[in-house]
Design an enzyme around this catalytic site. Sequence first.
Site, short mmCIF file in Angstrom:
data_model
loop_
_atom_site.label_atom_id
_atom_site.label_comp_id
_atom_site.label_asym_id
_atom_site.label_seq_id
_atom_site.Cartn_x
_atom_site.Cartn_y
_atom_site.Cartn_z
N HIS A 238 -1.19 -15.29 5.11
CA HIS A 238 -1.93 -15.36 3.85
C HIS A 238 -1.34 -16.37 2.88
O HIS A 238 -1.51 -16.26 1.67
CB HIS A 238 -1.97 -13.97 3.20
CG HIS A 238 -2.63 -12.93 4.03
ND1 HIS A 238 -2.47 -11.57 3.81
CD2 HIS A 238 -3.46 -13.03 5.11
CE1 HIS A 238 -3.17 -10.89 4.70
NE2 HIS A 238 -3.77 -11.75 5.51
N GLU A 268 -9.69 -17.55 12.81
CA GLU A 268 -8.33 -18.07 12.65
C GLU A 268 -7.89 -18.69 13.97
O GLU A 268 -8.06 -18.09 15.04
CB GLU A 268 -7.37 -16.94 12.22
CG GLU A 268 -7.81 -16.29 10.91
CD GLU A 268 -7.00 -15.06 10.54
OE1 GLU A 268 -5.95 -14.81 11.17
OE2 GLU A 268 -7.43 -14.33 9.62
N GLU A 364 -6.01 -10.29 16.69
CA GLU A 364 -5.36 -11.44 16.06
C GLU A 364 -3.83 -11.37 16.13
O GLU A 364 -3.15 -11.18 15.12
CB GLU A 364 -5.80 -11.56 14.60
CG GLU A 364 -5.71 -10.28 13.77
CD GLU A 364 -6.06 -10.53 12.31
OE1 GLU A 364 -5.55 -11.48 11.71
OE2 GLU A 364 -6.87 -9.76 11.77
#
Length: 409
Positions: A238, A268, A364
Amino acid sequence: MFHHPSIERPEFFTFANGEKAPLQFSQSEYDARLDNLRAIIAAEGLDAIILTSMHGVAYYSGFLYCSFGRSYACVVTADNATTISANIDGGQPARRSACNNIVYTDWKRNNYWRAVREAAGAGATRFGIEGDHMTLAAQNTLREFLDVEATVDVAPASMRQRMMKSPSEIALIKEGARIADHGGEAVRDAIRIGTREIDVAMAGRDAMELEISRSFPDSEIRDSWVWFQSGLNTDGAHNPVTTRALQEHDILSLNTFPMISSYYTALERTLFIGEPDAASLKIWEANVGAHELGLSLIKPGASCADICAEINDFFAERGLLQYRSFGYGHSFGVLSHYYGREAGLELREDIDTVLEPGHVVSMEPMLTIPEGMPGAGGYREHDILVVDDEGAENITKFPYGPEHNIVAA
């Protein structure tokens, strides 16, 4: 001296300024969500539920507020639902609510709570609240203004309702995944040596907002963003975008997040400018292997903790588990980086939720290799899967891995 004539200053009022705007979902969809919430009211013996979080209000009413330091709510009783909004917003909350709306003024302290009391109804004494959102100060004021007999934290039960997606929600999430891929293509096309992270991020954001505007012309265009990180800045998932210029052999992290009517989706990917060195390639391929293993494990009946354990074993066998950054995936829906989270559906050791048809989760895996070590950087791949009766449908189409995401220097 000129004296203004006396002006009546109401504590709250209704302001239906124009026709209702087209909402993302049908009225019957919102009615069904409210019916589910009323099941909590009945089970807990409550008079009303006071939703105060952005995700709670938006999910049950369709209205996504902009707080700016003010308080908002959706007050739900056995037979009514009412959003509570600040006067500064005019009639927009009424137009965007699939239920009633009351506007409170700031001409007297605590008019917000007077409006809440009005919506809850006379005689209401037992209230459901979102315990993970309502502050102690707010709870104290609630007790002061309403004859509170008891408060019950309904946040966990409400979260479980939001975790199960309806067919119309899944259709929207699939469109969001498509638009995330669209933004990813724009990001990839903008990557050049010497280009700044912010320039690449803006290209992806602009592409997504234009596509959202085309595909959802009745929606509010807000909150979509891109995190595009390079080099050391890839170490956190982040990390904010910077003005760093891209260099040859940089590791890159592409992250696109289109927001459609408060619904979050994401893409992503790890990329490199020019051929990565052998150590980086080995780490990247290991993370891709974990990603593919994780994709194969998403199916009905699998528990979040068990999925996590299998991927942990995969990394441990390769001496990489200590570089894992966070859990391996999470739910999707009304959430984003500053509102909403469905913590009961995350692929972590401490979550024992069992996947069911109607759940939507990401896969992820991320490894962060510290600076100074071979292969230093943050590696992450992210796909979205819709759990169904047969297994799971991967709705992310942007390719991953070294075969596809090495950008020519």
